[in-house]
Scaffold this active site. Structure first.
Site, PDB file in Angstrom:
ATOM      1  N   SER A  12       0.867  -1.169   0.000  1.00  0.00           N
ATOM      2  CA  SER A  12       0.000   0.000   0.000  1.00  0.00           C
ATOM      3  C   SER A  12       0.904   1.219   0.000  1.00  0.00           C
ATOM      4  O   SER A  12       1.812   1.327   0.828  1.00  0.00           O
ATOM      5  CB  SER A  12      -0.875   0.006   1.258  1.00  0.00           C
ATOM      6  OG  SER A  12      -1.304   1.335   1.512  1.00  0.00           O
ATOM      7  N   HIS A  37      -1.530  -1.779  -4.208  1.00  0.00           N
ATOM      8  CA  HIS A  37      -2.789  -1.545  -3.516  1.00  0.00           C
ATOM      9  C   HIS A  37      -2.920  -0.032  -3.342  1.00  0.00           C
ATOM     10  O   HIS A  37      -2.143   0.586  -2.616  1.00  0.00           O
ATOM     11  CB  HIS A  37      -2.756  -2.273  -2.168  1.00  0.00           C
ATOM     12  CG  HIS A  37      -3.957  -2.075  -1.315  1.00  0.00           C
ATOM     13  ND1 HIS A  37      -5.070  -2.892  -1.375  1.00  0.00           N
ATOM     14  CD2 HIS A  37      -4.225  -1.160  -0.350  1.00  0.00           C
ATOM     15  CE1 HIS A  37      -5.964  -2.494  -0.500  1.00  0.00           C
ATOM     16  NE2 HIS A  37      -5.486  -1.440   0.140  1.00  0.00           N
ATOM     17  N   ASP A  39      -5.034   3.185  -2.184  1.00  0.00           N
ATOM     18  CA  ASP A  39      -6.093   3.524  -1.233  1.00  0.00           C
ATOM     19  C   ASP A  39      -6.783   4.830  -1.595  1.00  0.00           C
ATOM     20  O   ASP A  39      -6.179   5.902  -1.502  1.00  0.00           O
ATOM     21  CB  ASP A  39      -5.495   3.636   0.180  1.00  0.00           C
ATOM     22  CG  ASP A  39      -5.064   2.285   0.727  1.00  0.00           C
ATOM     23  OD1 ASP A  39      -5.937   1.409   0.849  1.00  0.00           O
ATOM     24  OD2 ASP A  39      -3.864   2.109   1.015  1.00  0.00           O
ATOM     25  N   MET A  41      -9.657   7.436  -0.590  1.00  0.00           N
ATOM     26  CA  MET A  41     -10.487   7.832   0.557  1.00  0.00           C
ATOM     27  C   MET A  41     -11.175   9.152   0.255  1.00  0.00           C
ATOM     28  O   MET A  41     -10.551  10.064  -0.291  1.00  0.00           O
ATOM     29  CB  MET A  41      -9.609   8.008   1.801  1.00  0.00           C
ATOM     30  CG  MET A  41      -8.785   6.788   2.148  1.00  0.00           C
ATOM     31  SD  MET A  41      -7.934   7.025   3.710  1.00  0.00           S
ATOM     32  CE  MET A  41      -6.889   5.556   3.732  1.00  0.00           C
ATOM     33  N   HIS A  72      -8.529   0.235  -3.645  1.00  0.00           N
ATOM     34  CA  HIS A  72      -9.274   0.050  -2.399  1.00  0.00           C
ATOM     35  C   HIS A  72     -10.136   1.290  -2.193  1.00  0.00           C
ATOM     36  O   HIS A  72      -9.657   2.326  -1.734  1.00  0.00           O
ATOM     37  CB  HIS A  72      -8.299  -0.171  -1.227  1.00  0.00           C
ATOM     38  CG  HIS A  72      -8.991  -0.407   0.059  1.00  0.00           C
ATOM     39  ND1 HIS A  72      -8.332  -0.455   1.272  1.00  0.00           N
ATOM     40  CD2 HIS A  72     -10.299  -0.621   0.351  1.00  0.00           C
ATOM     41  CE1 HIS A  72      -9.215  -0.691   2.248  1.00  0.00           C
ATOM     42  NE2 HIS A  72     -10.411  -0.772   1.707  1.00  0.00           N
ATOM     43  N   MET A  74     -12.376   3.355  -0.408  1.00  0.00           N
ATOM     44  CA  MET A  74     -12.972   3.701   0.893  1.00  0.00           C
ATOM     45  C   MET A  74     -13.801   4.970   0.701  1.00  0.00           C
ATOM     46  O   MET A  74     -13.417   6.057   1.130  1.00  0.00           O
ATOM     47  CB  MET A  74     -11.861   3.878   1.938  1.00  0.00           C
ATOM     48  CG  MET A  74     -11.234   2.553   2.332  1.00  0.00           C
ATOM     49  SD  MET A  74      -9.682   2.751   3.208  1.00  0.00           S
ATOM     50  CE  MET A  74      -8.549   2.861   1.829  1.00  0.00           C
ATOM     51  N   MET A 143     -10.609  -6.447   6.332  1.00  0.00           N
ATOM     52  CA  MET A 143      -9.800  -5.384   6.940  1.00  0.00           C
ATOM     53  C   MET A 143      -9.288  -5.842   8.301  1.00  0.00           C
ATOM     54  O   MET A 143     -10.043  -6.377   9.117  1.00  0.00           O
ATOM     55  CB  MET A 143     -10.631  -4.107   7.116  1.00  0.00           C
ATOM     56  CG  MET A 143     -10.952  -3.353   5.841  1.00  0.00           C
ATOM     57  SD  MET A 143      -9.508  -2.861   4.868  1.00  0.00           S
ATOM     58  CE  MET A 143      -8.630  -1.757   5.977  1.00  0.00           C
ATOM     59  N   ASP A 177      -5.652  -6.479   4.968  1.00  0.00           N
ATOM     60  CA  ASP A 177      -5.150  -5.113   4.820  1.00  0.00           C
ATOM     61  C   ASP A 177      -5.195  -4.403   6.156  1.00  0.00           C
ATOM     62  O   ASP A 177      -6.275  -4.229   6.732  1.00  0.00           O
ATOM     63  CB  ASP A 177      -6.029  -4.379   3.785  1.00  0.00           C
ATOM     64  CG  ASP A 177      -5.599  -2.932   3.575  1.00  0.00           C
ATOM     65  OD1 ASP A 177      -4.475  -2.571   3.973  1.00  0.00           O
ATOM     66  OD2 ASP A 177      -6.411  -2.173   3.004  1.00  0.00           O
TER      67      ASP A 177
END
Ligand code: DX5
Ligand code: ZN
Length: 230
Positions: A12, A37, A39, A41, A72, A74, A143, A177
């Protein structure tokens, strides 16, 4: 019965020097990462904000077609970003079960857009909620921290979820993760995870190649032990 493919390590990049994201991604791939990976958000689903599809598009242009981008997501409205992420060059769209009322429609839409489908659950969500969708997805994400920030403590009590999923769905890719590194990866792999996200343990290391090698060695040892036990 088919079993899940070999263990893969996906750094990540959340904790990297984000002003140099492309070269940080390159550094990870050169250090032996199997995938990246990424992320995303939105400051709503989680109390933090990162980047969206325009950055992914630039990364794809910069890094070429090879690296597998596991997005990912979020975000509170995962439906909103499927097409833009596909157009930007995302390989897999991993959304959170908690963020949608209609996972079935979203799974279909992601697949129709040409991406693989990942479905994640937060620590407070029981794994039985994910089960009805398991045959329609490529990967389940368990998670092992509350999503939002890198560098948190690994929640070992999530391992029964991984184990349950592996028992029920032998060929499903299962990702962990949050807080995963050399100290605890064996617990994840023993439970049945085969896609391992590791952020700070790799990115903050002075020698990411050695850390990735170490993680891969643990995966291989667990796989070997498993085949001997059979
Ligand atoms: C947390 C993110 C993780 C995080 C992992 O919400 O989803 O991907 O960056 O980083 P570490 O391994 O440092 O917990
Ligand atoms: Zn993540």
């Amino acid at each position: 019965m088919a079993s899940a493919s070999a263990c893969r390590i996906g750094p990540s990049i959340l904790g990297s020097d984000l002003s140099r994201l492309a070269s940080e991604c390159e550094r990870m791939m050169e250090s032996g990462a199997d995938y990246l990976h990424l992320d995303v958000m939105d400051g709503n689903f989680v109390p933090n904000i990162t980047f969206g599809h325009p950055v992914v598009e630039c990364l794809r242009k910069n890094l070429g077609q090879d690296p597998f981008f596991d997005m990912h997501m979020m975000v509170s409205k995962p439906e909103q970003w499927v097409k833009p992420m596909a157009a930007a060059g995302a390989s897999q769209y991993t959304f959170h079960l908690e963020a949608t009322d209609n996972p079935g429609a979203l799974i279909k839409e992601i697949r129709a857009s040409g991406m693989k489908v990942g479905l994640g659950i937060k620590p407070g969500t029981t794994v039985e909620y994910l089960a009805p969708w398991a045959c329609q997805i490529d990967m389940a994400l368990v998670m092992t921290v509350e999503p939002g920030f890198g560098g948190q403590k690994f929640m070992e009590d999530m391992m029964p979820k991984v184990h349950w999923l592996r028992t029920q769905f032998p060929s499903l890719d299962i990702e962990v993760d949050g807080g995963v590194g050399p100290d605890n990866i064996h617990k994840c792999v023993e439970a049945g995870a085969n896609m391992i996200v590791s952020g700070n343990a790799i990115i903050k290391s002075e020698d990411p190649r050695s850390v990735i090698n170490l993680l891969k060695n643990v995966c291989a040892e667990v796989a070997q032990k498993r085949s001997l036990d059979r």
